[in-house]
Design an enzyme around this catalytic site. Structure first.
Site, PDB file in Angstrom:
ATOM      1  N   TYR A  26      30.765  11.961  28.184  1.00 21.71           N
ATOM      2  CA  TYR A  26      29.893  13.057  27.765  1.00 21.71           C
ATOM      3  C   TYR A  26      29.175  13.657  28.966  1.00 21.71           C
ATOM      4  CZ  TYR A  26      25.860   9.882  28.256  1.00 21.71           C
ATOM      5  OH  TYR A  26      24.905   9.031  28.748  1.00 21.71           O
TER       6      TYR A  26
ATOM      7  N   ARG B 206      42.322  49.063  51.852  1.00 18.13           N
ATOM      8  CA  ARG B 206      41.392  48.518  50.860  1.00 18.13           C
ATOM      9  C   ARG B 206      41.509  47.001  50.780  1.00 18.13           C
ATOM     10  NH1 ARG B 206      42.831  51.363  45.450  1.00 18.13           N
ATOM     11  NH2 ARG B 206      40.629  51.252  44.894  1.00 18.13           N
TER      12      ARG B 206
ATOM     13  N   HIS C 214      28.516  51.135  40.265  1.00 19.65           N
ATOM     14  CA  HIS C 214      28.304  49.802  40.834  1.00 19.65           C
ATOM     15  C   HIS C 214      27.289  49.020  40.009  1.00 19.65           C
ATOM     16  CE1 HIS C 214      26.236  46.915  43.542  1.00 19.65           C
ATOM     17  NE2 HIS C 214      27.457  46.669  43.951  1.00 19.65           N
TER      18      HIS C 214
ATOM     19  N   ARG D  23      43.544  45.389  37.019  1.00 20.09           N
ATOM     20  CA  ARG D  23      43.094  43.995  37.092  1.00 20.09           C
ATOM     21  C   ARG D  23      42.433  43.654  35.758  1.00 20.09           C
ATOM     22  NH1 ARG D  23      38.210  45.106  41.463  1.00 20.09           N
ATOM     23  NH2 ARG D  23      36.944  46.452  40.156  1.00 20.09           N
TER      24      ARG D  23
ATOM     25  N   SER E  40      24.600   6.427  32.833  1.00 18.06           N
ATOM     26  CA  SER E  40      24.318   7.858  32.816  1.00 18.06           C
ATOM     27  C   SER E  40      24.030   8.277  34.249  1.00 18.06           C
ATOM     28  CB  SER E  40      23.119   8.165  31.923  1.00 18.06           C
ATOM     29  OG  SER E  40      22.863   9.552  31.914  1.00 18.06           O
TER      30      SER E  40
ATOM     31  N   LYS F 249      44.281  42.780  43.706  1.00 22.67           N
ATOM     32  CA  LYS F 249      44.704  44.180  43.772  1.00 22.67           C
ATOM     33  C   LYS F 249      46.163  44.280  44.178  1.00 22.67           C
ATOM     34  CE  LYS F 249      41.702  47.273  44.978  1.00 22.67           C
ATOM     35  NZ  LYS F 249      40.547  46.853  45.673  1.00 22.67           N
TER      36      LYS F 249
ATOM     37  N   GLY G  51      32.985  46.036  44.761  1.00 26.59           N
ATOM     38  CA  GLY G  51      32.033  46.646  45.674  1.00 26.59           C
ATOM     39  C   GLY G  51      31.535  45.768  46.791  1.00 26.59           C
TER      40      GLY G  51
END
Length: 887
Positions: free
Chosen positions: A858, A100, A462, A344, A771, A30, A109
């Site tokens: 992988y 804030r 919200h 934002r 693995s 913000k 929120g």
């Protein structure tokens, strides 16, 4: 001070040379947005940001703001006084501010806000005289008292809401906006009395005290329960902290030429290039989010205030062009003047994220590599979840309709509280959470539910924003619903739905149904294929799947899997005649008896492997030999023991003796994995025979060269692997020679024991591949069971000992170090060694990124996580490339 903790908006961008990453790290998202908008000359109410570093220091110093930072806060307030011509705490012309939160990563929120700070019994009268609007002044004051009491002191919000409802009932009005100045003045006195009764002291009148306590409260909110849950869900480190933004108030509640709203530069649900948002006339910011009144679409602003609308459209486009991404903006209009309070990068659904990324490429704003970085891999999960069955949907009649706030379909039993949603889901129930409106406290229940249905709130409420971020289905603002929390029921469309009744909701249409509608797997097309092709173009890691059945293998193949990294053969032993033969093998007393029983299993195993080989073709298929302890195949209940003893032709006493003999104090660290094949090599012989015969048959049938990979589990010693490998090689070579076919195969091992990782150089000489079985490797490295750790891990999260579940996100410091060490030593001893991971971490984005940088070849994950792993691997490759270029 020797270190700078506070930045005016006017200096933020310049101080960090416009580096948005650094700005967000220090100023929060913000604060960075406010700094950038201010630097660009946009109408931003002046203010300053208290940095995230100050928050970290606050916690380090025992949740105290030190005197130097407090002094600097008040120095910056003096600066705002000069800019605004108003005085903080002045009776006649008071400077009022909002306080804030603003973390570096958006947490909508989850943390706290206080508006209208600086008002007291004297200055409210001055504000009324100054503005000539007593109603506005006392509305602002009652809001401030309520927010300060709730956020800063923890006075229950419900106490104030009850008094507002009483006042509205007494006056015969429906909305707060219809209350008069006198009504609001009375509410202020009632609110202050509630505060005093609860806190045993009067409501603070000193604005300086109000400010410092508010800043502390916002810092504290970084550690509140809902923020902790959200951070854990979104992998946001606790040590980041939050910034605090102190900003001059712009008043959206000062009359009918004022208002407040939230808007996006593109539709966050669909990705369409259109201004999307809502606003309320004569309201403050929390009114829109809370959904206490029905907002108007942003397009209506063009009719009410055309000049303001045109200005906003221009600013919205400038912001999107500047940040090169869809923006989420908050704004306030005060007496016809527009003020920007936030911008934002906006939260969006997975469908919207893909469309926006592709559109931005087509518009020339970003290139393909940048587009690949724009979508959170976890979001793709939302594209892969079921939708309603089309035929069943045709037969269902909706009983109501709300806003299509977050796409997808959900079906479940109705619950009315977040706690119930969490509790019911924990016992295996699928639930839909029904609320008047959701609040940040509901986050855990929302996460546990299949979907969310709210009575109030718009597309930016919200519930809508959080559901979209989580990829959860949500229907919001279904105003025809009448909820009775006491009776645990709601009515809609003439129907009464009680707790535990099934409902279905469609987050793509907004429809609500009072029946359970079956779902079908999602289909993916369009932007998904194009976008994933960009990802595949840049990634280095291959993505395999964990699949034990043809269905899973086909699903994974459809999602782009390049092979099978883990086929758990024990899952093939639990059906019909197979489990019977397996039990015969376990109770056998001689090698011959065991071989006879295993011969019955062989054709089943071979058939399973043939099906997998046919689906995967020439792509690698890695088959792990029998891993679990043998007791898992035997019964425990008396009646089952009797039935099975008769079935396999042994006495009950003998079967009981076998079961007792197999009992282990810690079976997960006992007679399992390769230890079974060392004890009973005939098991490895049978499984090798099944694998090789299957590969030969499919090669002959399809003409494709099948090259199976055989994986020996739970190795901790090189000699152990060599012994079992010798059995495998002797069996395989004999079968291949007799078949007269040229076939290659590999024999490797799982690295899931710390000793194996520490002696990887020796083990690699006997292995074609490693693995990493990070489920067991995590379990053994930490020394706790993943099945039981849930009993105490919550306490570890609460006390910040662990930030996340190490079984969900790979522990990079400990387990990760073993992976890196063994990978390096294994490659040094055997340059041709393949390296991969097949634990649950193989589909976790942060773990996939780690695997890229650790040099693995992988990752292997469950079928539905294959696209997630593909994208995460691509993002890791781009980050790696950019980091090297920066050097």
């Amino acid at each position: 001070m020797s270190h700078k903790f506070l930045y005016y908006f006017t200096e933020g961008s310049e101080a960090f040379h416009g580096d948005m990453t650094q700005m967000r790290n220090i100023l929060g998202g913000k604060g960075a947005g406010l700094a950038e908008m201010t630097a660009a000359g946009m109408p931003v109410p002046p203010g300053f940001t208290i940095s995230t570093e100050a928050c970290t220091l606050y916690y380090k110093e025992g949740r105290q703001i030190n005197e130097e930072i407090q002094k600097d806060i008040f120095e910056h307030m003096k600066g705002l006084e000069k800019i605004t011509g108003k005085t903080f705490g002045d009776i006649n012309n008071p400077l009022l501010v909002s306080v804030r939160s603003g973390a570096r990563q958006s947490m909508p929120g989850m943390m706290d806000t206080i508006l209208n700070l600086g008002l007291n019994d004297a200055s409210v009268e001055g504000l009324a005289k100054k503005t000539g609007n007593p109603r506005f002044a006392y509305d602002s004051y009652r809001r401030f008292v309520q927010m300060f009491a709730d956020v800063v002191m923890g006075v229950p919000k419900s106490l104030f809401e009850e008094e507002i409802d009483k006042m509205k009932a007494a006056k015969g009005v429906k909305n707060d906006i219809d209350l008069t100045a006198e009504d609001l003045k009375k509410l202020v006195e009632i609110f202050k009395k509630i505060y005093e009764d609860h806190e045993h002291k009067p409501f603070p009148q000193d604005p300086k005290e109000q400010l410092i306590e508010a800043v502390k409260a916002v810092f504290r909110s970084w550690d509140n329960p809902r923020a902790n849950v959200y951070r854990k869900m979104n992998e946001i480190p606790y040590e980041w902290g939050t910034a605090v933004n102190v900003q001059t108030m712009a008043f959206g509640n000062s009359g009918n030429r004022s208002g407040t709203g939230v808007a996006f530069t593109r539709n966050p649900a669909t990705g369409e290039k259109e201004l999307f948002g809502e606003y309320l006339i004569n309201a403050q910011g929390e009114d829109v989010v809370a959904g206490i009144r029905t907002p108007s679409p942003i397009s209506h602003l063009k009719e009410q205030m055309p000049d303001v609308y045109e200005q906003f459209v221009q600013i919205a486009q400038r912001l999107e062009n500047h940040f090169k991404d869809m923006q989420d903006m908050e704004f306030t209009i005060e007496d016809g003047h527009l003020y920007m309070l936030q911008t934002r990068n906006g939260k969006r659904t997975a469908t919207a994220a893909l469309k926006i990324a592709c559109d931005l490429v087509d518009e020339g704003m970003i290139d393909e590599e940048e587009a690949v970085l724009r979508v959170d891999p976890k979001q793709l999960d939302a594209l892969l979840h079921p939708q309603f069955d089309a035929d069943a949907l045709k037969k269902a009649t909706p009983i109501g309709r709300g806003l299509a706030a977050s796409p997808g379909a959900a079906c479940g039993k109705v619950v009315f509280t977040a706690d119930d949603a969490k509790e019911w889901a924990a016992r295996g129930e699928k639930v839909v959470l029904v609320r008047l409106e959701t609040s940040p406290e509901d986050i855990e229940g929302m996460a546990a539910a299949q979907g969310i249905l709210t009575v109030r709130g718009g597309m930016t409420s919200h519930a809508a924003v959080v559901a979209r971020g989580m990829g959860a289905c949500c229907v919001a603002g279904c105003g025809e619903i009448v909820v009775d929390y006491e009776k645990k029921q709601f009515t809609l469309g003439g129907k009464t739905i009680k707790e535990g009744d099934y409902i279905s909701i469609d987050g793509s249409t907004g429809y609500v149904y009072d029946v359970a509608i079956p779902t079908v797997p999602a289909t993916i097309s369009g932007n998904f294929g194009r976008y994933m092709a960009w990802a595949d173009k840049v990634r280095k890691l291959k993505v395999f799947t964990n699949a034990d059945t043809p269905r899973d293998a086909k699903q994974a193949s459809d999602f782009g899997a390049e092979g099978i990294g883990l086929c758990r053969t024990e899952h093939m032993f639990f059906e019909g005649e197979r489990i019977k033969a397996m039990r015969e093998m376990i109770v056998a007393e001689t090698t011959e008896e065991r071989k006879k029983a295993l011969a019955k299993i062989l054709p089943y195993q071979q058939g399973d492997f043939e099906a997998l080989f046919e689906i995967m073709g020439e792509r690698p298929v890695t088959i792990r030999f029998l891993d679990p302890p043998l007791h898992e195949f035997l019964p425990t209940k008396e009646e089952d023991i009797k039935e099975i003893a008769e079935e396999i032709g042994v006495t009950v006493e003998k079967l009981k003796n076998v079961i007792a003999g197999l009992h282990e104090f810690n079976p997960m660290m006992g007679h399992r994995g390769c230890r079974l094949s060392v004890t009973y090599p005939e098991i490895a012989e049978m499984q090798t025979t099944a694998v090789i015969n299957a590969a030969i048959n499919v090669t002959k049938k399809t003409g494709k060269k099948i090259e199976p990979r055989i994986m020996i589990p739970l190795v901790g010693e090189a000699k152990e692997l060599k012994y079992v490998k010798d059995v495998v090689v002797a069996t395989a070579d004999k079968i291949i020679k007799e078949a007269g076919i040229d076939m290659k195969y590999e024999v490797g091992t799982m690295i899931e024991i710390p000793r194996a990782a520490l002696t990887a150089g020796e083990i690699a000489k006997e292995a074609d591949f490693f693995s990493y079985g990070t489920n067991d490797l995590t379990q053994m490295t930490f020394g706790f069971s993943r099945d039981d750790a849930g009993k105490f891990l919550d306490a570890y999260y609460d006390k910040k000992i662990y930030e996340s579940d190490p079984f969900q996100h790979l522990d990079q410091k400990g387990v990760g170090r073993l992976v890196k060490l063994s990978a390096q030593e294994g490659k040094a001893a055997n340059p041709n060694l393949h390296l991969g991971i097949c634990g649950e971490h193989g589909g976790d984005p942060t773990s996939v990124e780690f695997c890229h940088f650790a040099g693995l070849d992988y990752v292997s994950c469950s079928p539905f996580r294959v696209p997630i792993a593909r994208l995460a691997a691509a993002q890791a490759a781009i980050k790696d490339k950019r980091a090297k270029a920066a050097k």
